[in-house]
Design a protein around this motif. Structure first.
Motif, PDB file in Angstrom:
ATOM      1  N   CYS A 223      84.193 -37.434 -67.654  1.00 58.68           N
ATOM      2  CA  CYS A 223      85.561 -37.945 -67.792  1.00 58.68           C
ATOM      3  C   CYS A 223      86.382 -37.699 -66.549  1.00 58.68           C
TER       4      CYS A 223
ATOM      5  N   CYS B  99      85.915 -32.553 -64.740  1.00 61.77           N
ATOM      6  CA  CYS B  99      85.256 -31.546 -63.897  1.00 61.77           C
ATOM      7  C   CYS B  99      85.654 -31.721 -62.440  1.00 61.77           C
TER       8      CYS B  99
ATOM      9  N   CYS C 185      79.111 -32.015 -70.117  1.00 60.89           N
ATOM     10  CA  CYS C 185      78.489 -33.347 -70.163  1.00 60.89           C
ATOM     11  C   CYS C 185      77.205 -33.362 -69.345  1.00 60.89           C
TER      12      CYS C 185
HETATM   13  S1  SF4 Z   1      82.421 -31.459 -69.245  1.00 61.02           S
HETATM   14 FE1  SF4 Z   1      82.574 -33.673 -69.573  1.00 61.02          FE
HETATM   15  S2  SF4 Z   1      84.327 -33.965 -70.942  1.00 61.02           S
HETATM   16 FE2  SF4 Z   1      84.437 -31.870 -70.136  1.00 61.02          FE
HETATM   17  S3  SF4 Z   1      85.753 -32.029 -68.339  1.00 61.02           S
HETATM   18 FE3  SF4 Z   1      83.661 -32.245 -67.586  1.00 61.02          FE
HETATM   19  S4  SF4 Z   1      83.255 -34.429 -67.575  1.00 61.02           S
HETATM   20 FE4  SF4 Z   1      85.083 -34.111 -68.857  1.00 61.02          FE
END
Ligand code: SF4
Lengths: 489, 181
Positions: free
Chosen positions: B14, B17, B86
């Motif tokens: 998204c 990160c 993710c």
């Molecule tokens: S782990 Fe996935 S949902 Fe969470 S911030 Fe990172 S990219 Fe976004």
């Protein structure tokens, strides 16, 4: 290898494409030329798909505000709050306790500040500072940090302040948990408040500076910008009952390119009567339009430019003065200049800082009445003005507390047709019958970037997105490919 | 000595990160003294311009193109890091793994309450890439060297990991930096 196995999509008319040619195509532009090298067709394709509306089904409703924000880490607060507003209705609450509403607003203005600063300084300033034709190797935030370190620091610190506000209201800078159905789960401590007040003067100075940069740039380049990727369109936003700009709550107002009202102060819980979305086979992003006008004429713009155009006034003095200056440019009529988005965005950035100041001085933030309760309802619809424009969240919940239906129209989706128009306009104005250069191709991105598309929301990719541009001649041969780095054939 | 190079990619993530990387705030100015940025969504490099010391991957793989980018990162980076839930386990996008893809597409393009689709056609143009049958975490596709957990991992954890790797010191991630939400 099993992992690379793709599945046949329904109603598939697809030809197989080697992935190797499709590096980083979250967003992709294709331009088709005819025999005379005129633009036959120009399209922005959105190439990612998630399926959130389906897989959220069956989850308990209180998960939605924390789950749905994971669609977008750039403006998670907007999704968090739009979902929370919908869940307020599910738990039967129409009015939040003042502490809860004000904490949410503070969170939202913090979000507006960090997102607008990120877009302007980290993503757009390289184009404005170095020029559209500059060497792509320096045309980025690191180039800015090397050449204009003060400006880079200013951008980083404005964003940081916004992020800290989000942390203090939501618990975390990214993907917080502050807003819950019917209210909020914390107030603002006196220590937190005093910490923010201490830095506020500096933040004001930087915010005024940022506005000045955007304003001066727009005025100095007005001749070349006025027509750059521009076109007439309708505009849509939420509006407060007295006509003031309100980024957190209000009724829906839509106006046409000349400023005539199409509808006004519509209770957004009835949005289904007003808005629909057309599906086109070449993009995963749908094309919203005003139902009464139909898909051909009913598309509209959202976001900072649309909000400046729809608002009668802004309720904070410095932003209002800036708005008045902005509106004199078009003699009070709606501004349809695509590149004016940047100026409008910085007016909103200053407005957000003014709002943050007012809220920090409000003792309600230290209140302890945080959550309201009501009678369970089956439907919740929450709208908010996200940094990039109007965001729609719609949920239906069964007696088991499980979500049975979800419909989202994210801000960037609302700007889908306008971005396509901007691409087409720039293509016709700059790419017909000429030798194609990287700088010319970058102009396409410049026009798209004005809308601050957060393809993360609709898909995932950021403002300076992994955009690929392809130009194909009448003979079907690829003439040029650009975007991030360019290959001219 | 040439500075080590860092590349970053967002696959089915998204961008949170990446935002968390930016949340190192002022330290970003120190970081650009320490490293060169190669291919990354924050700049205009489309291709790798040199061998990279570190590749940061956000997001798992949901379409053929994600797989391709990930393989390209593995080939060009000495150390590959799965950054965030993710990348590590598929995260929220992997919620679609329990549901037939067709149902997800039909919900979005045929049955949604605002959908206007008189011809009932789901997007299928050759210009948009093919989806994978399910969402895969990165280590099921290529070898991954390190995992930094969190959704997103805190900026301080990312900073601690990067500075340790860049200075060849053992990585110290104190308990407070280990977040699972
Ligand atoms: S782990 Fe996935 S949902 Fe969470 S911030 Fe990172 S990219 Fe976004």
């Amino acid at each position: 290898m099993a992992v690379t196995q793709t599945v046949e999509q329904p109603a598939s008319r697809r030809i197989v494409i080697e992935p190797v040619t499709r590096v980083e195509g979250h967003g992709k532009v294709t331009i088709l030329l005819d025999e005379q090298d005129r633009v036959k067709q120009a399209r922005l394709h959105i190439v990612e798909f998630r399926g959130f509306e389906r897989y959220i089904r069956g989850r308990p409703y209180w998960e939605a505000p924390v789950l749905v924000q994971r669609l977008c880490g750039i403006c998670p607060v907007s999704h968090h709050l739009a979902a929370a507003k919908a869940m307020d209705q599910i738990v039967g609450v129409d009015t939040l306790p003042p502490t809860a509403e004000k904490m949410r607003r503070l969170m939202h203005y913090g979000q507006m500040l960090q997102s607008h600063a990120l877009h302007f300084f980290h993503l757009v300033s390289p184009d404005l500072l170095f020029g559209f034709d500059a060497d792509p190797a320096v045309r980025n935030i690191i180039g800015v940090a090397r050449k204009f370190p003060d400006l880079a620091v200013q951008g980083v610190m404005l964003r940081k302040y916004g992020q800290e506000i989000i942390k203090a209201t939501a618990g975390k800078k990214i993907h917080g948990t502050g807003a819950i159905p019917g209210g909020i789960n914390k107030n603002l401590s006196v220590e937190e408040r005093d910490g923010f007040l201490k830095d506020l003067d500096q933040i004001f100075t930087w915010a005024r500076d940022a506005l000045k940069i955007a304003r001066d740039y727009s005025m100095d380049h007005l001749k070349e910008l006025a027509d750059f990727g521009s076109f007439d369109s309708n505009h849509l936003s939420l509006i407060r009952a007295d006509g003031a700009m309100d980024l957190y709550h209000g009724g829906l107002r839509a106006i046409d390119a000349k400023g005539k009202r199409i509808f006004d102060h519509v209770d957004y819980r009835h949005y289904l009567n007003y808005i629909a979305e057309e599906v086109k086979p070449w993009s995963y992003m749908k094309f919203p339009f005003i139902k009464a006008l139909g898909p051909e004429k009913g598309w509209y713009r959202v976001g900072p430019l649309a909000r400046l155009n729809t608002a009668d006034f802004i309720d904070t003095p410095e932003a209002e003065a800036a708005r008045q200056e902005f509106m004199t440019l078009t003699k009070g009529k709606p501004n349809n200049i695509t590149m004016a988005y940047h100026w409008a965005r910085m007016i909103e950035l200053l407005h957000s800082v003014e709002k943050i100041r007012d809220l920090l001085h409000d003792p309600d933030l230290q209140g302890t009445d945080l959550v309201a309760r009501g009678e369970r309802r089956p439907v919740g619809i929450g709208l908010i003005e996200a940094p990039r424009g109007t965001l729609f969240h719609h949920y239906e919940v069964d007696d088991n507390d499980q979500i049975v239906r979800c419909n989202l129209i994210v801000s960037t989706t609302n700007n889908n047709m306008p971005m396509n128009r901007a691409v087409e306009k720039v293509a016709r104005d700059f790419l017909e019958k000429v030798e194609i250069t990287e700088g010319l191709l970058n102009r396409i991105e410049v026009a798209i970037r004005a809308y601050d598309p957060c393809l993360s929301c609709a898909t995932h990719a950021m403002g300076r997105m992994p955009l690929e541009v392809e130009i194909v001649g009448a003979d079907g041969r690829l003439r040029a490919r650009g975007g991030k780095g360019v290959e001219i054939r | 000595m040439a500075k080590p190079r860092i590349a970053t990619a967002s696959l089915a993530g998204c961008f949170g990160c990446h935002m968390s990387v930016l949340d190192i705030d002022e330290r970003i100015l120190d970081l650009i003294e320490l490293v060169e940025f190669d291919k990354s969504p924050i700049n205009d490099f489309k291709k790798f311009t040199g061998r990279c010391a570190i590749g940061l991957i956000e997001g798992g793989c949901c379409n053929a193109e994600n797989v391709h980018v990930l393989q390209e990162f593995r080939a060009n980076c000495d150390i590959l890091i799965s950054l965030g839930e993710c990348a590590i386990c598929g995260g929220i996008p992997a919620m679609r793994n329990t549901i037939p893809l067709r149902e997800c597409l039909e919900e979005a393009y045929l049955h949604g309450p605002t959908v206007h689709n008189p011809r009932g056609r789901i997007p299928d143009d050759p210009e948009i890439p093919r989806l994978l049958n399910r969402v895969y975490p990165c280590h099921e596709v290529v070898k991954v060297d390190y995992y930094i957990q969190g959704c997103p991992p805190p900026a301080d954890a990312i900073w601690a990991a990067l500075t340790a790797l860049l200075s060849n010191k053992p990585m110290e991630l104190p308990y407070e930096l280990l977040k699972y939400d």
